[in-house]
Design an enzyme around this catalytic site. Structure first.
Site, PDB file in Angstrom:
ATOM      1  N   MET A   1       0.737  -1.226   0.065  1.00  0.00           N
ATOM      2  CA  MET A   1      -0.036  -0.050   0.066  1.00  0.00           C
ATOM      3  C   MET A   1       0.874   1.161  -0.050  1.00  0.00           C
ATOM      4  SD  MET A   1      -2.865  -1.327  -0.242  1.00  0.00           S
ATOM      5  CE  MET A   1      -3.949  -0.136   0.389  1.00  0.00           C
TER       6      MET A   1
ATOM      7  N   ASN B   1       2.311  -5.374 -10.268  1.00  0.00           N
ATOM      8  CA  ASN B   1       1.302  -5.155  -9.327  1.00  0.00           C
ATOM      9  C   ASN B   1       0.008  -5.841  -9.616  1.00  0.00           C
ATOM     10  OD1 ASN B   1       0.100  -4.212  -7.171  1.00  0.00           O
ATOM     11  ND2 ASN B   1      -0.983  -2.470  -8.280  1.00  0.00           N
TER      12      ASN B   1
ATOM     13  N   HIS C   1      -4.269  -5.670  -9.401  1.00  0.00           N
ATOM     14  CA  HIS C   1      -5.160  -4.701  -8.771  1.00  0.00           C
ATOM     15  C   HIS C   1      -6.440  -5.373  -9.082  1.00  0.00           C
ATOM     16  CE1 HIS C   1      -6.855  -0.918  -8.166  1.00  0.00           C
ATOM     17  NE2 HIS C   1      -7.704  -1.065  -8.807  1.00  0.00           N
TER      18      HIS C   1
ATOM     19  N   ASP D   1      -1.434   2.539 -10.341  1.00  0.00           N
ATOM     20  CA  ASP D   1      -2.313   1.545 -11.173  1.00  0.00           C
ATOM     21  C   ASP D   1      -2.404   1.938 -12.554  1.00  0.00           C
ATOM     22  OD1 ASP D   1      -2.875   0.344  -8.756  1.00  0.00           O
ATOM     23  OD2 ASP D   1      -4.570   1.440  -8.143  1.00  0.00           O
TER      24      ASP D   1
HETATM   25  C1  GRF Z   1      -5.629  -7.816  -3.406  1.00  0.00           C
HETATM   26  O1  GRF Z   1      -6.981  -7.383  -3.684  1.00  0.00           O
HETATM   27  C2  GRF Z   1      -4.810  -6.908  -4.468  1.00  0.00           C
HETATM   28  O2  GRF Z   1      -5.333  -7.047  -5.697  1.00  0.00           O
HETATM   29  C3  GRF Z   1      -4.663  -5.460  -4.016  1.00  0.00           C
HETATM   30  O3  GRF Z   1      -4.559  -5.564  -2.546  1.00  0.00           O
HETATM   31  C4  GRF Z   1      -5.175  -6.810  -2.107  1.00  0.00           C
HETATM   32  C5  GRF Z   1      -4.231  -7.560  -1.504  1.00  0.00           C
HETATM   33  O4  GRF Z   1      -4.770  -8.652  -0.682  1.00  0.00           O
HETATM   34  N1  GRF Z   1      -3.625  -4.799  -4.726  1.00  0.00           N
HETATM   35  P1  GRF Z   1      -3.759  -9.687  -0.241  1.00  0.00           P
HETATM   36  O5  GRF Z   1      -2.700  -8.963   0.783  1.00  0.00           O
HETATM   37  O6  GRF Z   1      -2.896 -10.244  -1.317  1.00  0.00           O
HETATM   38  O7  GRF Z   1      -4.616 -10.677   0.353  1.00  0.00           O
END
Ligand code: GRF
Length: 209
Positions: free
Chosen positions: A96, A113, A115, A151
């Site tokens: 994040m 990445n 998304h 993104d």
């Molecule tokens: C996922 O939905 C991903 O696409 C987004 O953040 C979320 C992360 O989930 N970027 P996790 O930590 O992999 O369970």
């Protein structure tokens, strides 16, 4: 010139639960993904994904942003840490933070990445909520290269997920997540194969004989 990789060492950056990390760990373990996860790094100490990595015998590090003067210093530290472990491809999996120039410069077109939407629709936070509230009938997941904008980078693969009449954010997100877990290991495998280039914004694979 198409891209080639010297090794199949990847680094995974996370901030939270790490279910996509787990899908990569599982794909490596069962041979669907020919790669070695050299290190997992989280900017948050409480990221559940750190434990998933340790459980799989993978080095898992917490790198707190507050230890660094600014974003560039943090990204430089990340780049050094990944480079020192021989990482060739960096995979963001629920990381994040925006990635800055020191990291992008160290891994040009080598940061992926995932998304949870069909980009360029619904970038940023709460993509599944955005899709539901907008009223689209189809959303999905995207694996893309990372650039300086959120993104925004060249798209490697996408998959569609229908929005059902009775969906809540939670049910939709859960169905998208199932597809993410399939898509990300496939995308990493495709990228590590090499033989592709970025033409404009397009990810283009060389024709095979
Ligand atoms: C996922 O939905 C991903 O696409 C987004 O953040 C979320 C992360 O989930 N970027 P996790 O930590 O992999 O369970």
């Amino acid at each position: 010139m198409t891209t080639t990789f010297r090794s199949r060492s990847i680094g995974v950056l996370i901030s939270g639960r790490g279910s996509n990390l787990q899908s990569i760990i599982d794909a490596v373990a069962d041979g669907r993904l020919d790669a070695r996860i050299a290190v997992v790094v989280s900017n948050r100490a409480d990221a559940a994904g750190l434990q998933r990595a340790r459980d799989a015998g993978i080095e898992a590090l917490h790198l707190p942003a507050r230890d660094y003067a600014d974003r560039n210093a943090y990204d430089r530290a990340l780049a050094d840490l990944l480079t020192a472990r021989g990482v060739e491809l960096v995979c963001l999996a629920g990381f994040m933070r925006l990635v800055g120039d020191p990291l992008l410069g160290a891994f040009p077109n080598r940061i992926l990445n995932i998304h949870p939407s069909l980009l360029p629709a619904f970038p940023g936070l709460d993509a599944q909520r955005q899709a539901l509230e907008h009223g689209v009938r189809v959303t999905g997941a995207t694996v893309h290269f990372v650039n300086t904008d959120l993104d925004d980078g060249p798209i490697v693969v996408q998959t569609a997920v229908p929005v059902l009449d009775g969906d809540s954010v939670e049910t939709l997100a859960a169905r998208v997540l199932v597809e993410e877990h399939r898509l990300y290991p496939e995308a990493i495998s495709l990228v590590l194969e090499g033989g592709w280039s970025i033409v404009g914004r397009r990810f283009v694979r060389a024709a095979r004989s």
